[in-house]
Design a protein around this motif. Structure first.
Motif, PDB file in Angstrom:
ATOM      1  N   UNK A  59       0.841  -1.196   0.000  1.00 11.86           N
ATOM      2  CA  UNK A  59       0.000   0.000   0.000  1.00 11.86           C
ATOM      3  C   UNK A  59       0.880   1.251   0.000  1.00 11.86           C
ATOM      4  N   UNK A  60       1.934   1.244   0.829  1.00  8.65           N
ATOM      5  CA  UNK A  60       2.855   2.381   0.877  1.00  8.65           C
ATOM      6  C   UNK A  60       3.626   2.495  -0.439  1.00  8.65           C
ATOM      7  N   UNK A 104       7.011  -0.703   7.229  1.00  8.50           N
ATOM      8  CA  UNK A 104       6.080  -1.739   7.681  1.00  8.50           C
ATOM      9  C   UNK A 104       6.797  -2.905   8.346  1.00  8.50           C
ATOM     10  N   UNK A 105       8.102  -3.004   8.172  1.00  7.68           N
ATOM     11  CA  UNK A 105       8.854  -4.121   8.748  1.00  7.68           C
ATOM     12  C   UNK A 105       8.594  -4.304  10.248  1.00  7.68           C
ATOM     13  N   UNK A 106       8.464  -3.220  11.038  1.00  6.40           N
ATOM     14  CA  UNK A 106       8.194  -3.409  12.477  1.00  6.40           C
ATOM     15  C   UNK A 106       6.803  -3.967  12.781  1.00  6.40           C
ATOM     16  N   UNK A 107       5.826  -3.801  11.882  1.00  3.08           N
ATOM     17  CA  UNK A 107       4.449  -4.210  12.167  1.00  3.08           C
ATOM     18  C   UNK A 107       4.341  -5.664  12.634  1.00  3.08           C
ATOM     19  N   UNK A 150       1.465   2.849  14.057  1.00  5.15           N
ATOM     20  CA  UNK A 150       0.618   2.816  12.861  1.00  5.15           C
ATOM     21  C   UNK A 150       0.148   4.198  12.461  1.00  5.15           C
ATOM     22  N   UNK A 151      -0.200   5.015  13.463  1.00  5.01           N
ATOM     23  CA  UNK A 151      -0.652   6.378  13.195  1.00  5.01           C
ATOM     24  C   UNK A 151       0.478   7.225  12.622  1.00  5.01           C
ATOM     25  N   UNK A 152       1.683   7.101  13.191  1.00  6.92           N
ATOM     26  CA  UNK A 152       2.833   7.871  12.700  1.00  6.92           C
ATOM     27  C   UNK A 152       3.146   7.508  11.254  1.00  6.92           C
ATOM     28  N   UNK A 153       3.151   6.210  10.944  1.00  6.64           N
ATOM     29  CA  UNK A 153       3.440   5.763   9.571  1.00  6.64           C
ATOM     30  C   UNK A 153       2.393   6.305   8.607  1.00  6.64           C
ATOM     31  N   UNK A 154       1.114   6.191   8.987  1.00  5.60           N
ATOM     32  CA  UNK A 154       0.043   6.657   8.109  1.00  5.60           C
ATOM     33  C   UNK A 154       0.136   8.160   7.868  1.00  5.60           C
ATOM     34  N   UNK A 155       0.351   8.929   8.935  1.00  8.32           N
ATOM     35  CA  UNK A 155       0.448  10.383   8.788  1.00  8.32           C
ATOM     36  C   UNK A 155       1.676  10.778   7.977  1.00  8.32           C
ATOM     37  N   UNK A 156       2.775  10.053   8.167  1.00 11.44           N
ATOM     38  CA  UNK A 156       3.994  10.338   7.424  1.00 11.44           C
ATOM     39  C   UNK A 156       3.798  10.083   5.935  1.00 11.44           C
ATOM     40  N   UNK A 157       3.221   8.923   5.616  1.00 13.16           N
ATOM     41  CA  UNK A 157       3.030   8.552   4.203  1.00 13.16           C
ATOM     42  C   UNK A 157       2.013   9.467   3.541  1.00 13.16           C
ATOM     43  N   UNK A 158       0.835   9.577   4.150  1.00 11.97           N
ATOM     44  CA  UNK A 158      -0.216  10.404   3.551  1.00 11.97           C
ATOM     45  C   UNK A 158       0.201  11.865   3.540  1.00 11.97           C
ATOM     46  N   UNK A 159       0.824  12.326   4.640  1.00 10.89           N
ATOM     47  CA  UNK A 159       1.243  13.720   4.699  1.00 10.89           C
ATOM     48  C   UNK A 159       2.230  14.078   3.613  1.00 10.89           C
ATOM     49  N   UNK A 210      -8.513   3.266   7.423  1.00  6.70           N
ATOM     50  CA  UNK A 210      -7.584   3.587   8.507  1.00  6.70           C
ATOM     51  C   UNK A 210      -8.301   4.277   9.662  1.00  6.70           C
ATOM     52  N   UNK A 211      -9.123   5.270   9.349  1.00  9.81           N
ATOM     53  CA  UNK A 211      -9.800   6.047  10.393  1.00  9.81           C
ATOM     54  C   UNK A 211     -10.807   5.192  11.148  1.00  9.81           C
ATOM     55  N   UNK A 212     -11.614   4.402  10.430  1.00  4.96           N
ATOM     56  CA  UNK A 212     -12.649   3.615  11.103  1.00  4.96           C
ATOM     57  C   UNK A 212     -12.060   2.505  11.953  1.00  4.96           C
ATOM     58  N   UNK A 213     -10.916   1.934  11.543  1.00  9.25           N
ATOM     59  CA  UNK A 213     -10.289   0.892  12.361  1.00  9.25           C
ATOM     60  C   UNK A 213      -9.838   1.437  13.712  1.00  9.25           C
TER      61      UNK A 213
END
Length: 316
Positions: free
Chosen positions: A109-110, A157-160, A200-209, A260-263
């Motif tokens: 996805x990233x 994503x490797x840490x996930x 997860x939030x940091x990764x999502x904000x970093x990628x989308x941002x 992402x938001x609903x999860x």
């Protein structure tokens, strides 16, 4: 049993599919299967066309090839297991298999997001810096961008899987989802999962941002150039070349952000609605991406026809 009382770990998880719709989700499988077949046919058709036709060995189509490859990997990491769940009620998935699936879904996805950013940059250079296009977007640079996207998705994503693997699952191993989504699995743990949520939030904000900001800036500059074009025909032509990319961006980001938001914050959204949209997000964009580009790009239309109907294409 996967849901056994005091077990601290388990060799497998149970995917239940769509909560509340277990008895009818077999009917959900038929459109999913149809879209999966279309995804495979459309993506492979466009990829073979780009590979076979030298005139399509251009930056825009090379980036498109990367996007379609990420779509194929993501779809094949998810949909076969999902269909087995729907058709034969094969709910069990090994813990290792679950973590591998989680890694491939989120990392690709990233990677797809990174490629969309690269495609926006490609359109910016083509429209705003046309005389420098061939000198800026060289094959070595395109290869480096592709490798950078691969490394970025892998490292983020490797840490996930490790963050999930460290958790004790002493209550339930039943995942209320059609695949191993990171937070859907982490929520089952009988331990503090704040680090999973925060990371997860940091990764999502970093990628989308980063990616969405870059894409937005690119298209704002493109719009400025298009508005200043004197010829109406030129404005239409330039705008038309960007429409397909904008559609693909919207298809990629809107369902992903909803999922992402609903999860994480969707306490008032029905879980069945969340899961259906999350599942369709892995089906619809990979199916529509090659179709959108095929419809909007005459070169792809012509060469796909040549690939499958060589005799008919002679008369086009």
């Amino acid at each position: 049993m996967a849901s056994g009382g005091n077990n601290q770990s388990s060799s497998y998880f149970i995917l239940i599919g769509i909560p509340g719709l277990e008895d009818v989700q077999v009917w959900f499988s038929f459109p999913v299967f149809s879209m999966y077949l279309i995804t495979l046919l459309a993506n492979f058709s466009v990829l073979l066309t780009i590979k076979a036709e030298e005139s399509l060995h251009q930056p825009m189509y090379l980036f498109l090839s990367m996007l379609l490859l990420t779509d194929l990997v993501q779809s094949n990491a998810t949909l076969p297991k999902m269909l087995l769940l729907f058709w034969f009620n094969l709910q069990e998935i090994s813990s290792e298999g679950c973590l591998v699936q989680m890694f491939f879904i989120h990392s690709f996805t990233i990677m797809g997001s990174s490629i969309l950013l690269a495609m926006a940059f490609d359109r910016y250079v083509a429209i705003c810096q046309p005389l420098r296009y061939s000198t800026i977007l060289t094959n070595p640079l395109i290869a480096k961008i592709g490798v950078a996207g691969l490394i970025r998705g892998t490292l983020l994503i490797f840490p996930h899987p490790f963050l999930v693997r460290r958790l004790p699952f002493c209550k339930s191993h039943v995942i209320e989802h059609t695949y191993c989504e990171h937070m859907a699995v982490a929520k089952l743990a009988c331990a503090d999962i704040r680090i999973n949520i925060v990371y997860g939030l940091v990764v999502a904000l970093l990628v989308v941002g980063v990616d969405f900001t870059g894409i937005t800036v690119s298209y704002l500059m493109i719009v400025t150039v298009v508005i200043n074009l004197q010829s109406r025909e030129a404005r239409h032509k330039v705008g038309s070349t960007c429409i397909s990319h904008v559609c693909v961006i919207l298809l990629a980001y809107i369902p992903a952000l909803f999922s992402f938001v609903t999860q994480r914050f969707g306490g008032h959204t029905a879980s069945s609605t969340q899961i259906i949209i999350s599942s369709l997000y892995l089906v619809i964009p990979p199916m529509l991406n090659p179709i959108i580009y095929g419809v909007k790009t005459k070169e792809i239309q012509r060469n796909v026809l040549k690939l499958f109907c060589p005799q008919k294409s002679k008369f086009q």
